[in-house]
Design a protein around this motif. Structure first.
Motif, PDB file in Angstrom:
ATOM      1  N   ALA A  83       8.374   3.274   8.572  1.00 39.12           N
ATOM      2  CA  ALA A  83       7.042   2.655   8.564  1.00 39.12           C
ATOM      3  C   ALA A  83       5.961   3.723   8.658  1.00 39.12           C
ATOM      4  O   ALA A  83       4.920   3.643   7.990  1.00 39.12           O
ATOM      5  CB  ALA A  83       6.929   1.672   9.729  1.00 39.12           C
ATOM      6  N   VAL A  86       5.307   5.437   5.329  1.00 35.34           N
ATOM      7  CA  VAL A  86       4.384   4.686   4.461  1.00 35.34           C
ATOM      8  C   VAL A  86       2.953   4.866   4.954  1.00 35.34           C
ATOM      9  O   VAL A  86       2.036   5.137   4.167  1.00 35.34           O
ATOM     10  CB  VAL A  86       4.775   3.194   4.432  1.00 35.34           C
ATOM     11  CG1 VAL A  86       3.729   2.392   3.659  1.00 35.34           C
ATOM     12  CG2 VAL A  86       6.154   3.020   3.791  1.00 35.34           C
ATOM     13  N   ALA A  87       2.766   4.720   6.265  1.00 31.21           N
ATOM     14  CA  ALA A  87       1.415   4.834   6.832  1.00 31.21           C
ATOM     15  C   ALA A  87       0.820   6.226   6.601  1.00 31.21           C
ATOM     16  O   ALA A  87      -0.389   6.355   6.389  1.00 31.21           O
ATOM     17  CB  ALA A  87       1.459   4.525   8.327  1.00 31.21           C
ATOM     18  N   ASP A  93       4.924   1.962  -0.425  1.00 27.34           N
ATOM     19  CA  ASP A  93       4.647   0.691   0.232  1.00 27.34           C
ATOM     20  C   ASP A  93       5.524  -0.416  -0.362  1.00 27.34           C
ATOM     21  O   ASP A  93       5.710  -0.493  -1.576  1.00 27.34           O
ATOM     22  CB  ASP A  93       3.170   0.340   0.044  1.00 27.34           C
ATOM     23  CG  ASP A  93       2.732  -0.784   0.973  1.00 27.34           C
ATOM     24  OD1 ASP A  93       3.467  -1.083   1.930  1.00 27.34           O
ATOM     25  OD2 ASP A  93       1.661  -1.366   0.726  1.00 27.34           O
ATOM     26  N   GLY A  94       6.089  -1.254   0.504  1.00 33.38           N
ATOM     27  CA  GLY A  94       6.905  -2.379   0.051  1.00 33.38           C
ATOM     28  C   GLY A  94       8.374  -2.064  -0.129  1.00 33.38           C
ATOM     29  O   GLY A  94       9.138  -2.938  -0.544  1.00 33.38           O
ATOM     30  N   VAL A 208      13.610   3.843   3.308  1.00 33.49           N
ATOM     31  CA  VAL A 208      12.354   3.809   2.560  1.00 33.49           C
ATOM     32  C   VAL A 208      12.480   4.731   1.349  1.00 33.49           C
ATOM     33  O   VAL A 208      13.123   5.791   1.423  1.00 33.49           O
ATOM     34  CB  VAL A 208      11.167   4.243   3.444  1.00 33.49           C
ATOM     35  CG1 VAL A 208      11.300   5.681   3.918  1.00 33.49           C
ATOM     36  CG2 VAL A 208       9.838   4.036   2.718  1.00 33.49           C
ATOM     37  N   LYS A 211       7.712   8.827  -1.933  1.00 31.34           N
ATOM     38  CA  LYS A 211       6.911   8.935  -3.154  1.00 31.34           C
ATOM     39  C   LYS A 211       7.442  10.002  -4.106  1.00 31.34           C
ATOM     40  O   LYS A 211       7.242   9.929  -5.310  1.00 31.34           O
ATOM     41  CB  LYS A 211       5.451   9.194  -2.793  1.00 31.34           C
ATOM     42  CG  LYS A 211       4.776   7.950  -2.211  1.00 31.34           C
ATOM     43  CD  LYS A 211       3.290   8.098  -2.082  1.00 31.34           C
ATOM     44  CE  LYS A 211       2.658   6.769  -1.643  1.00 31.34           C
ATOM     45  NZ  LYS A 211       1.194   6.875  -1.436  1.00 31.34           N
TER      46      LYS A 211
END
Length: 243
Positions: A83, A86-87, A93-94, A208, A211
Motif C-alpha cells: 500500500a 502505491v502511495a 494503483d489497483g 503489488v 510501475k
C-alpha cells in the motif's frame, strides 16, 4: 505430407513462444522463498515467461525499491509496504491484493514445544526471531511475547535474524534452541507449535505490480497467475491461508 505440416506448425509455435517470452524481476519476502521458486516453475510452464527472484526481509526489499532497485513485482510479507508503494508512487494503483495469509510458529530442533507457552516461560538460553523492524514475522513474534506478558523477561535472550530465513538457520544450526518462524518453513517437521492467532495481528501478505513492470507482459501475467487456481493450490499446500 502431414508430418511436414505438423513439423512446420510445431516450429512455428515454438518460435512464437520464444518471440513473446519475457522475464520479470520479482522481490519476494523471505518466508515465501520455497513457494515462489515452485510457482516460478509453473509460471514458466504455463506462459513461457521467466522470473528472476530476489529474497529478503520485506522492509529491506522496500528500501531497495524506494532507492530504485529494478524490481517489477513485489511480494511482501505484510499489507503495509505494498500500500505504501502505491502511495509513494512506486506501485500501480489497483493492483494490490492478498496472495497469502501467514501463520507464526515456534520451532525447535532440541526442545519439545508441544506447549509453546510453557516452553517460552521455562529455561532456555537463546530464542531466535526475525528483525521486527524489517520482517512482519519478527514483529508478530514480539507481539506474541508481549501478549503473553513475558517480553521483558525474554528480551535479553533474543537472537535477531536479518530475515526469517536467517532466523530458521539460527535454530537449525543450534545457535538458538528455539525460535519464531513462518509455519510454511517448517511444514512436516517435528517440534512445531502453531501460535494462536489471537496473540498477533494477522499476517496478510500482499502483492503489488510496480510501475517498473507496468508495461512488461511477464510482470502483469505473473500478477494474474498468482490468483489462478493452480497458484492458490500451491500456496495452500505450503501452509498459507488464502481469502
Amino acid at each position: 505430407m502431414n508430418r511436414i505440416f505438423l513439423s512446420t506448425l510445431l516450429a512455428g509455435l515454438l518460435a512464437s513462444t520464444a518471440a513473446y517470452a519475457d522475464s520479470a524481476s520479482v522481490a519476494v519476502a523471505a518466508n515465501f522463498t520455497a513457494v515462489a521458486e515452485e510457482l516460478a516453475g509453473l509460471f514458466k510452464t504455463e506462459t513461457g515467461h521467466d522470473l528472476v527472484l530476489s529474497f529478503g526481509a520485506t522492509g529491506q526489499l522496500y528500501t531497495q525499491i524506494s532507492q530504485g532497485a529494478p524490481f517489477e513485482v513485489f511480494l511482501a510479507a505484510d499489507d503495509e509496504r505494498p500500500a505504501k508503494a502505491v502511495a509513494d508512487g512506486f506501485g500501480v494503483d489497483g493492483t494490490v491484493f492478498t496472495y497469502a495469509i501467514g501463520t507464526l510458529a515456534l520451532y525447535s530442533t532440541s526442545l519439545t514445544v508441544g506447549d509453546g507457552e510453557a516452553v517460552l516461560k521455562g529455561p532456555f538460553e537463546k530464542l531466535a526471531i526475525a528483525d521486527p523492524e524489517a520482517a512482519p514475522y519478527g514483529r508478530a513474534a514480539v507481539e506474541t511475547l508481549k501478549a503473553m506478558g513475558i517480553y521483558d523477561m525474554v528480551e535479553p535472550r533474543l537472537v535477531t535474524g536479518e530475515n526469517i530465513s536467517q532466523t530458521l538457520q539460527f535454530i537449525e544450526s543450534g545457535n538458538a534452541e528455539l525460535g519464531f518462524v513462518a509455519a510454511s518453513q517448517v511444514v512436516g517437521k517435528d517440534n512445531v507449535w502453531l501460535v494462536p492467532s489471537g496473540f498477533y495481528e494477522p499476517i496478510r501478505q500482499d502483492a503489488v505490480l510496480l510501475k517498473t513492470g507496468e508495461d512488461n507482459p511477464a510482470a502483469t501475467a505473473f500478477i494474474d497467475f498468482l490468483k489462478s487456481d493452480a497458484a492458490v493450490t500451491v500456496i495452500k499446500a505450503a501452509g498459507y491461508a488464502v481469502d
